[in-house]
Design an enzyme around this catalytic site. Structure first.
Site, PDB file in Angstrom:
ATOM      1  N   GLY A  46       0.830  -1.193   0.000  1.00  0.00           N
ATOM      2  CA  GLY A  46       0.000   0.000   0.000  1.00  0.00           C
ATOM      3  C   GLY A  46       0.865   1.244   0.000  1.00  0.00           C
ATOM      4  O   GLY A  46       2.062   1.183   0.311  1.00  0.00           O
ATOM      5  N   GLN A  51       3.267   9.911   1.475  1.00  0.00           N
ATOM      6  CA  GLN A  51       4.551   9.223   1.309  1.00  0.00           C
ATOM      7  C   GLN A  51       5.270   9.646   0.026  1.00  0.00           C
ATOM      8  O   GLN A  51       6.469   9.424  -0.105  1.00  0.00           O
ATOM      9  CB  GLN A  51       4.348   7.702   1.298  1.00  0.00           C
ATOM     10  CG  GLN A  51       3.880   7.150   2.631  1.00  0.00           C
ATOM     11  CD  GLN A  51       3.743   5.642   2.579  1.00  0.00           C
ATOM     12  OE1 GLN A  51       2.708   5.136   2.190  1.00  0.00           O
ATOM     13  NE2 GLN A  51       4.796   4.930   2.938  1.00  0.00           N
ATOM     14  N   CYS A  93       6.947  -0.365   6.714  1.00  0.00           N
ATOM     15  CA  CYS A  93       6.456   0.788   5.956  1.00  0.00           C
ATOM     16  C   CYS A  93       7.569   1.262   5.027  1.00  0.00           C
ATOM     17  O   CYS A  93       8.726   1.332   5.444  1.00  0.00           O
ATOM     18  CB  CYS A  93       6.071   1.895   6.933  1.00  0.00           C
ATOM     19  SG  CYS A  93       5.465   3.387   6.135  1.00  0.00           S
ATOM     20  N   LEU A  94       7.198   1.602   3.796  1.00  0.00           N
ATOM     21  CA  LEU A  94       8.197   2.085   2.833  1.00  0.00           C
ATOM     22  C   LEU A  94       8.849   3.381   3.327  1.00  0.00           C
ATOM     23  O   LEU A  94       9.958   3.704   2.919  1.00  0.00           O
ATOM     24  CB  LEU A  94       7.548   2.315   1.463  1.00  0.00           C
ATOM     25  CG  LEU A  94       6.988   1.049   0.782  1.00  0.00           C
ATOM     26  CD1 LEU A  94       6.231   1.428  -0.484  1.00  0.00           C
ATOM     27  CD2 LEU A  94       8.111   0.069   0.464  1.00  0.00           C
ATOM     28  N   HIS A 135      -3.370   0.980   8.240  1.00  0.00           N
ATOM     29  CA  HIS A 135      -2.016   1.533   8.147  1.00  0.00           C
ATOM     30  C   HIS A 135      -1.998   2.735   7.183  1.00  0.00           C
ATOM     31  O   HIS A 135      -1.441   3.790   7.505  1.00  0.00           O
ATOM     32  CB  HIS A 135      -1.068   0.424   7.673  1.00  0.00           C
ATOM     33  CG  HIS A 135       0.353   0.843   7.469  1.00  0.00           C
ATOM     34  ND1 HIS A 135       1.393   0.309   8.195  1.00  0.00           N
ATOM     35  CD2 HIS A 135       0.924   1.739   6.621  1.00  0.00           C
ATOM     36  CE1 HIS A 135       2.529   0.858   7.794  1.00  0.00           C
ATOM     37  NE2 HIS A 135       2.277   1.733   6.839  1.00  0.00           N
ATOM     38  N   GLU A 136      -2.645   2.573   6.008  1.00  0.00           N
ATOM     39  CA  GLU A 136      -2.601   3.650   5.007  1.00  0.00           C
ATOM     40  C   GLU A 136      -3.451   4.847   5.433  1.00  0.00           C
ATOM     41  O   GLU A 136      -3.061   5.997   5.222  1.00  0.00           O
ATOM     42  CB  GLU A 136      -3.060   3.135   3.637  1.00  0.00           C
ATOM     43  CG  GLU A 136      -2.219   1.996   3.046  1.00  0.00           C
ATOM     44  CD  GLU A 136      -0.720   2.239   3.098  1.00  0.00           C
ATOM     45  OE1 GLU A 136      -0.285   3.403   3.030  1.00  0.00           O
ATOM     46  OE2 GLU A 136       0.024   1.244   3.215  1.00  0.00           O
ATOM     47  N   HIS A 139      -1.650   7.050   7.708  1.00  0.00           N
ATOM     48  CA  HIS A 139      -0.732   7.980   7.020  1.00  0.00           C
ATOM     49  C   HIS A 139      -1.437   9.306   6.717  1.00  0.00           C
ATOM     50  O   HIS A 139      -0.822  10.372   6.774  1.00  0.00           O
ATOM     51  CB  HIS A 139      -0.246   7.383   5.697  1.00  0.00           C
ATOM     52  CG  HIS A 139       0.965   6.509   5.818  1.00  0.00           C
ATOM     53  ND1 HIS A 139       2.171   6.948   6.299  1.00  0.00           N
ATOM     54  CD2 HIS A 139       1.166   5.206   5.488  1.00  0.00           C
ATOM     55  CE1 HIS A 139       3.058   5.958   6.272  1.00  0.00           C
ATOM     56  NE2 HIS A 139       2.475   4.884   5.789  1.00  0.00           N
TER      57      HIS A 139
HETATM   58 NI    NI Z   1       3.334   2.991   5.540  1.00  0.00          NI
END
Ligand code: NI
Length: 172
Positions: A46, A51, A93-94, A135-136, A139
């Site tokens: 995701g 991000q 997480c990226l 999670h997304e 963000h």
């Molecule tokens: Ni993340």
């Protein structure tokens, strides 16, 4: 389409509450397409717009297993309207490279959102997809999974992450 650079913690954009999207135009569709490409290239399950340095309420996700058909979801202004149960899964997480931790989340969520043309959509999710949605959406509220750790675990994270960033700078 293009692969966009991913912002890493502690980039300020990751701490901001993202703005509601009100204009459903080609620019939004292009951003979503770039985010999808960036997510698959990473690869990640995701990606949220902050991000890639865009503080707007847009997420993309695909939690299908490698032996399953793609299940791409592009969600504008997503919000959880109902949740149930509890799961503890390891997350990464990226935007927080090199660090994973177990996070407590709801096991089931009902998410309402808009599609790229502004029409209403909804999805019920459990398992990995439910975790990914939470999670997304976090963000979009300026929250990272490490913000959900206990104070002790968070302080361990800060020390470890400092080292990870130093190592990355040295190897760059
Ligand atoms: Ni993340």
């Amino acid at each position: 389409m293009a692969v966009l650079p991913i912002q890493c913690y502690p980039a300020p954009v990751l701490k901001k509450v993202a703005a509601q999207i009100t204009v459903f135009d080609d620019e939004l569709a292009a951003l979503a397409a770039d985010m999808v490409e960036t997510m698959y290239a990473a690869p990640g399950l995701g990606l949220a717009a902050p991000q890639v340095n865009v503080s707007q309420r847009l997420i993309v996700l695909d939690c299908a297993g490698s032996d399953e058909p793609a299940d791409l979801i592009v969600a504008v202004n997503p919000h959880i309207v109902e949740r149930d149960g509890e799961v503890c899964e390891e997350e990464g997480c990226l935007s927080v490279p090199g660090y994973n931790a177990v996070v407590k989340r709801s096991a089931w969520v009902h998410v309402r959102y808009q599609t790229l043309d502004g029409s209403a959509a909804e999805r019920e999710a459990e398992g990995l997809l439910a975790v990914c949605f939470q999670h997304e959406i976090d963000h979009l509220d300026g929250k990272l999974f490490v913000d959900r750790l206990s104070p002790l675990k968070r302080s361990i994270f800060r020390k470890k992450y400092k080292k990870i960033l130093q190592e990355q700078q040295e190897s760059a």
